[in-house]
Design a protein around this motif. Structure first.
Motif, PDB file in Angstrom:
ATOM      1  N   ASN A  65      35.991  25.187  18.764  1.00 40.27           N
ATOM      2  CA  ASN A  65      34.771  24.637  18.171  1.00 40.27           C
ATOM      3  C   ASN A  65      34.471  25.404  16.899  1.00 40.27           C
ATOM      4  OD1 ASN A  65      33.410  27.026  18.870  1.00 40.27           O
ATOM      5  ND2 ASN A  65      32.371  26.115  20.628  1.00 40.27           N
ATOM      6  N   ASP A  66      33.277  25.292  16.361  1.00 38.01           N
ATOM      7  CA  ASP A  66      33.029  25.890  15.044  1.00 38.01           C
ATOM      8  C   ASP A  66      32.955  27.410  15.085  1.00 38.01           C
ATOM      9  OD1 ASP A  66      30.649  25.794  16.491  1.00 38.01           O
ATOM     10  OD2 ASP A  66      29.419  25.759  14.681  1.00 38.01           O
ATOM     11  N   GLN A  67      32.747  28.022  16.254  1.00 42.29           N
ATOM     12  CA  GLN A  67      32.587  29.472  16.325  1.00 42.29           C
ATOM     13  C   GLN A  67      33.715  30.180  17.065  1.00 42.29           C
ATOM     14  OE1 GLN A  67      28.737  31.056  17.249  1.00 42.29           O
ATOM     15  NE2 GLN A  67      27.661  29.249  16.482  1.00 42.29           N
ATOM     16  N   ILE A  68      34.345  29.509  18.006  1.00 37.83           N
ATOM     17  CA  ILE A  68      35.376  30.150  18.825  1.00 37.83           C
ATOM     18  C   ILE A  68      36.614  29.248  18.875  1.00 37.83           C
ATOM     19  CG2 ILE A  68      35.989  31.008  21.116  1.00 37.83           C
ATOM     20  CD1 ILE A  68      33.008  31.500  21.619  1.00 37.83           C
ATOM     21  N   ALA A  69      37.759  29.855  18.628  1.00 42.46           N
ATOM     22  CA  ALA A  69      39.044  29.189  18.842  1.00 42.46           C
ATOM     23  C   ALA A  69      39.772  29.960  19.943  1.00 42.46           C
ATOM     24  CB  ALA A  69      39.876  29.164  17.577  1.00 42.46           C
ATOM     25  N   TYR A  70      40.304  29.238  20.919  1.00 43.88           N
ATOM     26  CA  TYR A  70      40.817  29.886  22.130  1.00 43.88           C
ATOM     27  C   TYR A  70      42.166  29.317  22.525  1.00 43.88           C
ATOM     28  CZ  TYR A  70      41.390  30.466  27.210  1.00 43.88           C
ATOM     29  OH  TYR A  70      41.890  30.711  28.458  1.00 43.88           O
ATOM     30  N   ALA A  71      43.053  30.219  23.000  1.00 41.93           N
ATOM     31  CA  ALA A  71      44.335  29.795  23.572  1.00 41.93           C
ATOM     32  C   ALA A  71      44.729  30.778  24.656  1.00 41.93           C
ATOM     33  CB  ALA A  71      45.411  29.729  22.497  1.00 41.93           C
ATOM     34  N   CYS A  72      45.500  30.295  25.611  1.00 40.50           N
ATOM     35  CA  CYS A  72      45.993  31.146  26.698  1.00 40.50           C
ATOM     36  C   CYS A  72      47.484  30.922  26.869  1.00 40.50           C
ATOM     37  CB  CYS A  72      45.265  30.832  28.003  1.00 40.50           C
ATOM     38  SG  CYS A  72      45.924  31.724  29.446  1.00 40.50           S
ATOM     39  N   GLY A  73      48.257  32.018  26.862  1.00 41.08           N
ATOM     40  CA  GLY A  73      49.694  31.950  27.076  1.00 41.08           C
ATOM     41  C   GLY A  73      50.081  32.539  28.417  1.00 41.08           C
ATOM     42  N   ASP A  74      51.133  31.986  28.999  1.00 36.89           N
ATOM     43  CA  ASP A  74      51.678  32.460  30.271  1.00 36.89           C
ATOM     44  C   ASP A  74      53.106  32.940  30.002  1.00 36.89           C
ATOM     45  OD1 ASP A  74      52.938  32.737  32.742  1.00 36.89           O
ATOM     46  OD2 ASP A  74      51.959  30.991  33.624  1.00 36.89           O
ATOM     47  N   ALA A  75      53.352  34.247  30.178  1.00 36.59           N
ATOM     48  CA  ALA A  75      54.671  34.813  29.895  1.00 36.59           C
ATOM     49  C   ALA A  75      55.233  35.564  31.095  1.00 36.59           C
ATOM     50  CB  ALA A  75      54.607  35.733  28.682  1.00 36.59           C
ATOM     51  N   ALA A  76      54.932  35.104  32.292  1.00 31.12           N
ATOM     52  CA  ALA A  76      55.400  35.795  33.495  1.00 31.12           C
ATOM     53  C   ALA A  76      56.924  35.794  33.608  1.00 31.12           C
ATOM     54  CB  ALA A  76      54.780  35.151  34.740  1.00 31.12           C
ATOM     55  N   GLN A  77      57.572  34.792  32.978  1.00 32.18           N
ATOM     56  CA  GLN A  77      59.031  34.672  33.085  1.00 32.18           C
ATOM     57  C   GLN A  77      59.776  35.311  31.920  1.00 32.18           C
ATOM     58  OE1 GLN A  77      60.141  33.271  35.888  1.00 32.18           O
ATOM     59  NE2 GLN A  77      58.027  32.863  36.503  1.00 32.18           N
ATOM     60  N   ALA A  78      59.082  36.042  31.061  1.00 31.55           N
ATOM     61  CA  ALA A  78      59.674  36.451  29.791  1.00 31.55           C
ATOM     62  C   ALA A  78      60.458  37.753  29.837  1.00 31.55           C
ATOM     63  CB  ALA A  78      58.582  36.561  28.725  1.00 31.55           C
ATOM     64  N   TYR A  79      60.422  38.475  30.949  1.00 32.78           N
ATOM     65  CA  TYR A  79      61.006  39.820  30.968  1.00 32.78           C
ATOM     66  C   TYR A  79      62.350  39.822  31.684  1.00 32.78           C
ATOM     67  CZ  TYR A  79      56.621  41.399  29.094  1.00 32.78           C
ATOM     68  OH  TYR A  79      55.534  41.564  28.267  1.00 32.78           O
ATOM     69  N   GLY A  80      63.350  40.489  31.085  1.00 30.09           N
ATOM     70  CA  GLY A  80      64.666  40.562  31.700  1.00 30.09           C
ATOM     71  C   GLY A  80      65.695  41.105  30.741  1.00 30.09           C
ATOM     72  N   LYS A  81      66.960  41.023  31.122  1.00 27.57           N
ATOM     73  CA  LYS A  81      68.044  41.642  30.357  1.00 27.57           C
ATOM     74  C   LYS A  81      68.514  40.716  29.239  1.00 27.57           C
ATOM     75  CE  LYS A  81      71.509  39.830  33.541  1.00 27.57           C
ATOM     76  NZ  LYS A  81      72.593  40.166  34.483  1.00 27.57           N
ATOM     77  N   ILE A  82      69.446  41.243  28.427  1.00 31.44           N
ATOM     78  CA  ILE A  82      70.123  40.390  27.461  1.00 31.44           C
ATOM     79  C   ILE A  82      70.950  39.367  28.222  1.00 31.44           C
ATOM     80  CG2 ILE A  82      71.926  40.322  25.696  1.00 31.44           C
ATOM     81  CD1 ILE A  82      70.979  42.957  24.681  1.00 31.44           C
ATOM     82  N   ASP A  83      70.821  38.126  27.859  1.00 31.11           N
ATOM     83  CA  ASP A  83      71.539  37.042  28.513  1.00 31.11           C
ATOM     84  C   ASP A  83      73.018  37.143  28.151  1.00 31.11           C
ATOM     85  OD1 ASP A  83      72.546  34.737  29.508  1.00 31.11           O
ATOM     86  OD2 ASP A  83      71.109  33.403  28.552  1.00 31.11           O
ATOM     87  N   GLU A  84      73.852  37.408  29.136  1.00 34.03           N
ATOM     88  CA  GLU A  84      75.276  37.601  28.870  1.00 34.03           C
ATOM     89  C   GLU A  84      75.949  36.323  28.379  1.00 34.03           C
ATOM     90  OE1 GLU A  84      76.754  40.531  28.907  1.00 34.03           O
ATOM     91  OE2 GLU A  84      74.889  41.475  29.504  1.00 34.03           O
ATOM     92  N   THR A  85      75.322  35.168  28.583  1.00 36.62           N
ATOM     93  CA  THR A  85      75.926  33.918  28.138  1.00 36.62           C
ATOM     94  C   THR A  85      75.451  33.511  26.746  1.00 36.62           C
ATOM     95  OG1 THR A  85      74.182  32.522  29.078  1.00 36.62           O
ATOM     96  CG2 THR A  85      76.002  33.119  30.522  1.00 36.62           C
ATOM     97  N   ALA A  86      74.601  34.334  26.140  1.00 31.79           N
ATOM     98  CA  ALA A  86      74.100  33.991  24.805  1.00 31.79           C
ATOM     99  C   ALA A  86      75.133  34.439  23.776  1.00 31.79           C
ATOM    100  CB  ALA A  86      72.759  34.652  24.553  1.00 31.79           C
ATOM    101  N   ASP A  87      75.882  33.477  23.255  1.00 32.53           N
ATOM    102  CA  ASP A  87      76.980  33.801  22.346  1.00 32.53           C
ATOM    103  C   ASP A  87      76.520  34.594  21.128  1.00 32.53           C
ATOM    104  OD1 ASP A  87      78.634  32.487  24.020  1.00 32.53           O
ATOM    105  OD2 ASP A  87      79.014  30.766  22.723  1.00 32.53           O
ATOM    106  N   GLU A  88      75.273  34.341  20.716  1.00 37.23           N
ATOM    107  CA  GLU A  88      74.782  35.008  19.510  1.00 37.23           C
ATOM    108  C   GLU A  88      74.799  36.527  19.644  1.00 37.23           C
ATOM    109  OE1 GLU A  88      72.859  30.985  19.647  1.00 37.23           O
ATOM    110  OE2 GLU A  88      73.376  32.570  21.047  1.00 37.23           O
ATOM    111  N   HIS A  89      74.812  37.032  20.857  1.00 39.59           N
ATOM    112  CA  HIS A  89      74.669  38.480  21.048  1.00 39.59           C
ATOM    113  C   HIS A  89      75.932  39.150  21.576  1.00 39.59           C
ATOM    114  CE1 HIS A  89      70.537  37.834  20.145  1.00 39.59           C
ATOM    115  NE2 HIS A  89      70.436  36.969  21.118  1.00 39.59           N
ATOM    116  N   LEU A  90      76.987  38.405  21.766  1.00 35.07           N
ATOM    117  CA  LEU A  90      78.190  39.006  22.316  1.00 35.07           C
ATOM    118  C   LEU A  90      78.861  39.938  21.306  1.00 35.07           C
ATOM    119  CD1 LEU A  90      79.755  36.041  24.305  1.00 35.07           C
ATOM    120  CD2 LEU A  90      78.395  37.950  25.145  1.00 35.07           C
TER     121      LEU A  90
END
Length: 790
Positions: free
Chosen positions: A570-595
């Motif tokens: 609205n005119d005074q408050i802008a709000y958003a909420c993110g959910d990142a419970a799945q975001a933590y872990g190792k380097i993905d061994e199948t990600a070719d960009e990082h091999l």
């Protein structure tokens, strides 16, 4: 035409986790309900580095109709599929596709609403067929937007057989000349071409506009010299050059000698045939940076130029067509965003601008039918328009400030007659860099400069927008006034961290105050794509305004995802909420960009979190409130990290992190139910030249399974330090707002921000509520809630 209308002075927004869609081509709309999307995001990542299972499946509701079908494949193998509305696949109700050496199927007409079933089959080496796969299913309903597509046979037949045809959008060159002769810019532009030094691209445009053989003969002469120098290769720059030369070959087709025709065919076939080995791979990967940056353009255009002269290119053209109709524009879902971030957005320009141009020759208009092209002007307006800074969550974004590149101007230019915000954004960009749009573009699109240079300001420009497809919320205090604007970007993206040109920055935010990057990610991309510095100090979560778990970063890989589940403004408050419970872990061994370089410093073996909600409220104009709710599967250490590129910074004994320039400053405090230790560093883990970051960190002293943080950031003039805040009974006052936050993890979540005329309430018991007094309200949501292709 899009409208920005007045609305009642008092409104109540119940945030149900989705935004109403905008109007799409053919009046179809994308509408997703919160429960459907919530279950989808909670169950699994929408994107994977490499396809691990057939999609769509398990009865999921598809977002477009017809929906492309994908399955894990082997290179060099041939496949076919069956599609039916009956799970037994009876004759007469079943479509059996032709056998193809790739793993995509695009149905060529819309499907009826209801549940559909499909399965795939691989051909054996002896040409017999193996067993059918398990049966997969999906649902189609009225919320699935109708996709423009046709069979490859019909697409090929629609391509004009005469040369030249490239860049003519299906017109004959004679029809184009008749139309161009009426445009007010044509005569002067042709005169300019004649006066300039002859360049091959100008010779092409001069010939298209006039038919003058002088242009054609000179252009053919230049083309032959360039073709002789070309060394065909598979590298993306070489494929791009091949595509550019193919356009020139087409333009001057009737003026080449026999040797030139022969040489072009030989070199073009070498480039096309290289891509044969990529079948079964490109369609199964979420992202191949270089192919989609430039090679897709060169591959498609070269095949289209040769299509009617050399039938042996048809298989290449069919594969390129299927890639375009199923995956394009790759990391740009329907909301118009770009998951790789603005730093690399322009690098895809040759593909983003030319692939739809070339598909027009076959009667496919992505500019009008693909939601991404209809929406990207909104994304550009909120994430790099009006002279503001960019979100900053992708490689090389630190180099971007205020200005757009020519490709972005052209994307806005295509929408100026239908979207007043696009026209106004283009006009405002003129203040920060010279916008150059060629006379040829004006002529081809039948537009004039006044269409945007005289554009009026839209009646109302919403102060915030959410782009859930890429996971960006853009919260502005005064979007049309960059010298006074505060902008907060929150990233919670379905695209996983650290892949392609993305960073491990889920649920992280960046803040710009009056055009100054106040709290922004640190590190330097110049260190190199796979250098230790990139892994430890750039893509690593410690380089962002986020959270570490057990001192370690979020993961590298597409399945380390997040999503934005609430948004309101609205005119005074802008709000958003993110959910990142799945975001933590190792380097993905199948990600070719990082091999090429696994510098896996500080990554968790798997996500320890069961909940990580970050609530962000911009209290206009200069106060940011962040409320983090964290729950872990086992006891863990948690640390909030904050970064700035400003060298003048300090961390006081009572934990106030202050950063400042000569004109502006930001002061940050953290409150928690856990005992905290704070620390400051001006050094990288892996040094880069003499560069020094400003980094503050707030660590919990004791391990726990639950914790909550409240972060308050006050912004203002450099000369005026704000008062140090104190919290009593879960409440504090800051810059005219009252903030309440339940920090006791044993009690229900309660969070509110209140001013005289606005109230934001967050709890576990209901969806967030935002109440406020406003003068105007948008008649549509700028971004839509969507489900990416896979």
């Amino acid at each position: 035409m899009r409208h920005y209308l007045l609305a009642p002075l008092f409104y109540l927004v119940l945030l149900s986790g989705y935004s109403q869609s905008k109007d799409l081509a053919n009046s179809s709309q994308i509408k997703k309900t919160a429960p459907e999307m919530l279950s989808t995001y909670k169950q699994k990542a929408l994107h994977t580095g490499r396809l691990q299972e057939a999609r769509p499946s398990q009865g999921e509701l598809v977002y477009c109709n017809p929906q492309p079908l994908y399955w894990p494949a082997e290179r060099g193998k041939t496949y076919r599929i069956e599609l039916s509305s009956d799970s037994t696949f009876p004759p007469g109700k079943t479509t059996l596709s032709e056998a193809k050496p790739w793993a995509i199927y695009n149905h060529h007409e819309p499907l009826n609403n209801g549940r559909w079933y499909w399965r795939h089959q691989k051909q054996k080496d002896n040409s017999s067929w193996g067993e059918w796969s398990e049966t997969h299913s999906f649902k189609v309903d009225d919320s699935s937007y109708t996709k423009q597509i046709k069979s490859f046979k019909n697409f090929l037949e629609a391509i004009p057989k005469a040369h030249p045809r490239i860049n003519l959008a299906g017109e004959s060159v004679e029809e184009f000349r008749v139309r161009a002769a009426k445009h007010p810019y044509t005569a002067n532009y042709v005169s300019l071409i004649r006066r300039k030094n002859p360049l091959i691209n100008l010779m092409q445009e001069g010939y298209y506009l006039t038919g003058d053989e002088e242009f054609a003969k000179k252009g053919a002469e230049f083309f032959k010299i360039a073709l002789e120098k070309l060394k065909p290769g598979h590298k993306f720059l070489a494929v791009r050059v091949m595509g550019q030369l193919a356009g020139m070959y087409d333009a001057f087709y009737h003026y080449h000698d026999a040797d030139t025709h022969k040489m072009f065919k030989e070199k073009a076939m070498l480039v096309l045939d290289f891509h044969t080995r990529m079948r079964g791979d490109l369609e199964a990967r979420a992202l191949d940076n270089h192919f989609w940056q430039m090679s897709m353009f060169g591959y498609l255009r070269t095949a289209m130029v040769m299509a009617h002269d050399h039938p042996e290119t048809h298989e290449h053209l069919e594969y390129a067509y299927n890639l375009a109709m199923s995956k394009f524009p790759i990391v740009g879902p329907s909301d118009g965003g770009w998951a790789n971030g603005q730093g690399y957005f322009h690098v895809n320009g040759v593909t983003l601008m030319n692939v739809p141009k070339d598909l027009l020759l076959g009667g496919i208009n992505l500019y009008e039918s693909l939601p991404w092209y209809k929406s990207t002007s909104d994304y550009l307006s909120y994430c790099s328009g009006f002279g503001g800074v960019v979100p900053g969550f992708g490689d090389k974004a630190e180099k971007r400030n205020r200005t757009m590149y020519g490709m972005e101007h052209n994307l806005l230019f295509r929408q100026i007659k239908d979207n007043p915000l696009a026209a106004w954004t283009l006009r405002e960009q003129q203040k920060f860099n010279n916008i150059w749009i060629s006379e040829m573009d004006y002529i081809q699109q039948n537009k004039v400069r006044e269409d945007w240079m005289d554009a009026p300001r839209p009646q109302y420009i919403p102060g915030a927008a959410v782009f859930r497809g890429v996971g960006i919320a853009a919260l502005h205090s005064d979007i049309n006034n960059p010298k006074e604007n505060t902008v907060v970007y929150l990233k919670s993206s379905p695209y996983g961290g650290g892949v392609g040109h993305m960073t491990s920055s889920q649920n992280c935010f960046n803040i710009s105050y009056k055009g100054l990057k106040l709290f922004y990610n640190t590190g330097n991309y110049k260190a190199g794509f796979s250098s230790p510095h990139i892994y430890t100090d750039y893509r690593h979560t410690r380089a962002h305004n986020g959270m570490l778990v057990n001192g370690r970063s979020q993961g590298f890989g597409m399945h380390y995802f997040a999503w934005i589940k609430h948004f309101a403004d609205n005119d005074q408050i802008a709000y958003a909420c993110g959910d990142a419970a799945q975001a933590y872990g190792k380097i993905d061994e199948t990600a070719d960009e990082h091999l090429r370089g696994k510098f896996g410093y500080g990554y968790l073996p798997e996500s320890p979190l069961s909940k990580y909600d970050r609530h962000v409220a911009l209290c206009r104009p200069n106060l940011l409130v962040v409320y983090d709710v964290v729950e872990a599967k086992e006891k863990a250490d948690f640390a909030l990290t904050f970064n700035s590129r400003l060298k003048t910074s300090s961390l006081s004994k009572d934990g106030v992190f202050s950063v400042m320039s000569t004109k502006s400053r930001g002061d940050l405090q953290v409150f928690s139910d856990s005992k905290l230790e704070h620390s400051f560093s001006d050094k990288y883990v892996t040094p880069f030249w003499k560069e020094q970051p400003s980094r503050a960190r707030y660590d919990t002293v004791n391990k726990s399974k639950q914790t909550r943080f409240l972060t308050i950031i006050q912004m203002g003039d450099a000369a005026t330090a704000p008062k140090v805040l104190s919290m009593k009974n879960g409440e504090l006052e800051a810059l005219g707002f009252t903030i309440k936050a339940e920090l006791d993890s044993s009690k229900p979540v309660q969070f509110s921000v209140k001013s005289k005329d606005a109230l934001l309430k967050v709890s576990d018991k209901q969806n967030p509520v935002l109440i406020g007094t406003v003068d105007k309200i948008k008649s549509r949501k700028v971004a839509e809630y969507l489900k990416p292709i896979y």
